[in-house]
Scaffold this motif. Sequence first.
Motif, PDB file in Angstrom:
ATOM      1  N   ASP A 138       0.841  -1.202   0.000  1.00 49.53           N
ATOM      2  CA  ASP A 138       0.000   0.000   0.000  1.00 49.53           C
ATOM      3  C   ASP A 138       0.875   1.250   0.000  1.00 49.53           C
ATOM      4  N   LEU A 139       0.517   2.196  -0.863  1.00 49.50           N
ATOM      5  CA  LEU A 139       1.295   3.428  -0.950  1.00 49.50           C
ATOM      6  C   LEU A 139       1.183   4.201   0.366  1.00 49.50           C
ATOM      7  N   VAL A 140       2.277   4.714   0.856  1.00 44.84           N
ATOM      8  CA  VAL A 140       2.423   5.484   2.093  1.00 44.84           C
ATOM      9  C   VAL A 140       2.228   4.603   3.329  1.00 44.84           C
ATOM     10  N   LEU A 141       1.023   4.114   3.560  1.00 41.81           N
ATOM     11  CA  LEU A 141       0.735   3.408   4.802  1.00 41.81           C
ATOM     12  C   LEU A 141       1.318   2.004   4.853  1.00 41.81           C
ATOM     13  N   GLY A 142       1.662   1.429   3.707  1.00 45.00           N
ATOM     14  CA  GLY A 142       2.210   0.079   3.690  1.00 45.00           C
ATOM     15  C   GLY A 142       3.631  -0.006   4.205  1.00 45.00           C
ATOM     16  N   GLY A 143       4.375   1.096   4.093  1.00 47.65           N
ATOM     17  CA  GLY A 143       5.728   1.155   4.640  1.00 47.65           C
ATOM     18  C   GLY A 143       6.818   0.572   3.777  1.00 47.65           C
ATOM     19  N   ALA A 144       6.466  -0.231   2.758  1.00 43.85           N
ATOM     20  CA  ALA A 144       7.496  -0.898   1.968  1.00 43.85           C
ATOM     21  C   ALA A 144       7.975  -0.052   0.802  1.00 43.85           C
ATOM     22  N   PHE A 145       7.066   0.709   0.204  1.00 42.78           N
ATOM     23  CA  PHE A 145       7.411   1.460  -1.004  1.00 42.78           C
ATOM     24  C   PHE A 145       7.477   2.959  -0.736  1.00 42.78           C
ATOM     25  N   SER A 146       8.403   3.601  -1.416  1.00 36.69           N
ATOM     26  CA  SER A 146       8.545   5.049  -1.278  1.00 36.69           C
ATOM     27  C   SER A 146       7.424   5.740  -2.051  1.00 36.69           C
ATOM     28  N   LEU A 147       7.407   7.047  -1.972  1.00 39.54           N
ATOM     29  CA  LEU A 147       6.293   7.791  -2.546  1.00 39.54           C
ATOM     30  C   LEU A 147       6.277   7.807  -4.062  1.00 39.54           C
ATOM     31  N   ASP A 148       7.341   7.307  -4.716  1.00 40.33           N
ATOM     32  CA  ASP A 148       7.286   7.213  -6.179  1.00 40.33           C
ATOM     33  C   ASP A 148       6.569   5.950  -6.625  1.00 40.33           C
ATOM     34  N   TYR A 187      24.990 -21.412   1.534  1.00 40.81           N
ATOM     35  CA  TYR A 187      26.434 -21.460   1.777  1.00 40.81           C
ATOM     36  C   TYR A 187      26.808 -21.883   3.195  1.00 40.81           C
ATOM     37  N   GLY A 188      25.796 -22.188   4.030  1.00 42.55           N
ATOM     38  CA  GLY A 188      26.088 -22.734   5.348  1.00 42.55           C
ATOM     39  C   GLY A 188      26.484 -21.735   6.403  1.00 42.55           C
ATOM     40  N   SER A 189      26.237 -20.459   6.178  1.00 40.79           N
ATOM     41  CA  SER A 189      26.539 -19.457   7.209  1.00 40.79           C
ATOM     42  C   SER A 189      25.416 -19.446   8.250  1.00 40.79           C
ATOM     43  N   ASN A 190      25.509 -18.577   9.254  1.00 41.47           N
ATOM     44  CA  ASN A 190      24.518 -18.607  10.335  1.00 41.47           C
ATOM     45  C   ASN A 190      24.077 -17.201  10.759  1.00 41.47           C
ATOM     46  N   PHE A 191      23.853 -16.342   9.801  1.00 44.07           N
ATOM     47  CA  PHE A 191      23.407 -14.981  10.125  1.00 44.07           C
ATOM     48  C   PHE A 191      22.139 -15.002  10.974  1.00 44.07           C
ATOM     49  N   GLU A 192      21.155 -15.776  10.538  1.00 47.92           N
ATOM     50  CA  GLU A 192      19.881 -15.779  11.260  1.00 47.92           C
ATOM     51  C   GLU A 192      20.035 -16.403  12.645  1.00 47.92           C
ATOM     52  N   GLU A 193      20.732 -17.546  12.754  1.00 46.95           N
ATOM     53  CA  GLU A 193      20.915 -18.219  14.036  1.00 46.95           C
ATOM     54  C   GLU A 193      21.667 -17.354  15.027  1.00 46.95           C
ATOM     55  N   ALA A 194      22.613 -16.561  14.512  1.00 47.17           N
ATOM     56  CA  ALA A 194      23.422 -15.711  15.390  1.00 47.17           C
ATOM     57  C   ALA A 194      22.739 -14.382  15.716  1.00 47.17           C
ATOM     58  N   GLY A 195      21.522 -14.209  15.218  1.00 49.54           N
ATOM     59  CA  GLY A 195      20.798 -12.973  15.508  1.00 49.54           C
ATOM     60  C   GLY A 195      21.320 -11.781  14.751  1.00 49.54           C
ATOM     61  N   GLU A 196      21.916 -12.039  13.581  1.00 49.34           N
ATOM     62  CA  GLU A 196      22.528 -10.961  12.818  1.00 49.34           C
ATOM     63  C   GLU A 196      21.635 -10.398  11.718  1.00 49.34           C
ATOM     64  N   LEU A 197      20.378 -10.862  11.646  1.00 47.12           N
ATOM     65  CA  LEU A 197      19.467 -10.213  10.694  1.00 47.12           C
ATOM     66  C   LEU A 197      19.220  -8.776  11.143  1.00 47.12           C
ATOM     67  N   VAL A 198      19.007  -7.899  10.214  1.00 50.47           N
ATOM     68  CA  VAL A 198      18.830  -6.490  10.565  1.00 50.47           C
ATOM     69  C   VAL A 198      17.479  -6.281  11.243  1.00 50.47           C
ATOM     70  N   ASP A 199      17.408  -5.320  12.130  1.00 54.95           N
ATOM     71  CA  ASP A 199      16.159  -4.942  12.775  1.00 54.95           C
ATOM     72  C   ASP A 199      15.455  -3.957  11.840  1.00 54.95           C
ATOM     73  N   VAL A 200      14.422  -4.454  11.170  1.00 57.02           N
ATOM     74  CA  VAL A 200      13.720  -3.639  10.174  1.00 57.02           C
ATOM     75  C   VAL A 200      13.204  -2.341  10.782  1.00 57.02           C
ATOM     76  N   GLY A 201      12.811  -2.395  12.049  1.00 56.16           N
ATOM     77  CA  GLY A 201      12.259  -1.216  12.699  1.00 56.16           C
ATOM     78  C   GLY A 201      13.246  -0.077  12.875  1.00 56.16           C
ATOM     79  N   GLU A 202      14.551  -0.370  12.765  1.00 59.08           N
ATOM     80  CA  GLU A 202      15.558   0.685  12.889  1.00 59.08           C
ATOM     81  C   GLU A 202      15.682   1.522  11.619  1.00 59.08           C
ATOM     82  N   TYR A 203      15.014   1.084  10.573  1.00 58.92           N
ATOM     83  CA  TYR A 203      15.133   1.785   9.294  1.00 58.92           C
ATOM     84  C   TYR A 203      13.844   2.558   9.013  1.00 58.92           C
ATOM     85  N   PRO A 204      13.965   3.797   8.569  1.00 64.44           N
ATOM     86  CA  PRO A 204      12.781   4.658   8.404  1.00 64.44           C
ATOM     87  C   PRO A 204      12.012   4.360   7.115  1.00 64.44           C
ATOM     88  N   THR A 205      10.814   4.874   7.085  1.00 68.97           N
ATOM     89  CA  THR A 205      10.012   4.808   5.861  1.00 68.97           C
ATOM     90  C   THR A 205      10.176   6.082   5.030  1.00 68.97           C
TER      91      THR A 205
END
Length: 273
Positions: A214-224, A248-266
């Motif tokens: 959804d434009l604006v309220l959906g949070g995923a897409f910019s205003l263009d 490739y056998g890495s462990n980003f998710e297991e190690a808690g290294e996924l980014v916190d989406v909430g830290e990034y603005p809309t």
Amino acid sequence: VPYNPLDPSNPDFGPLIPTLNTVFAAINQIFVAIGQPERTIVFSETEASSVVIRDENLADISTTITSALLASPEFVLFLEQLGLPPQAAPLVAGLFGTTYGQARQANELDLLLLASSTVIGQVNMDRANYLISQGLSPALAYQFSTEGVTLPLEDKWVLLPEEQNEIKVATDAFNAVIENMATQAGLGLVDANALMTELSQGGVDAGNYILTSDLVLGGAFSLDGVHLTARGYAAVANEFLKEIDETYGSNFEEAGELVDVGEYPTNYNEGLR
């Protein structure tokens, strides 16, 4: 952009509806007479109305419209209502034919591009100046040059169902090539197309947020309406990290290294985040 954005409460549109319906009545009679009532153009005085578009997939009946209008004894009376002399009949009939030969009102299957919002209801000055050069008064020229109302929206503003299908077929074919190449090379693959579909069909769980298209309220897409927001790109980045883990056998998710989406603005006003 909704297919029916013409609001009768709009003071620039509502008062003109009776006149517009009178004008289109003459053409609607022709649509019905040739067995194509689905082309009729009628604006509602109580509900939002669809814009008028040019559908290149329709048979071009320009000459049929022109001939029928010229053969109608009521057409001269119609011209008088517009303040035009009988001698203007060939000109006006020809203009109506070329303008509405492939016209119809949009429906829920049509997709209007976001950029169409900048032209709907606006006077197309190139068209108006052309009509003035053909002998119409400026007032009439402007009246018959209103985008999406008296001037059908051109193909560049609308994705017809047939065009949407062409895009899907081409997208699916190209994605199949990408998937095949990645599989043969043993590479990780993030299906961004599937992710975009998920965004548009209920949303993607991103921690404390549900991202949607959804434009604006959906949070995923910019205003263009095309590029993702920083928050949207963060969600995509997590999908890449998960695929790197899987392939490739890495462990980003297991190690808690996924980014916190909430830290990034809309990138919107704070009240809309």
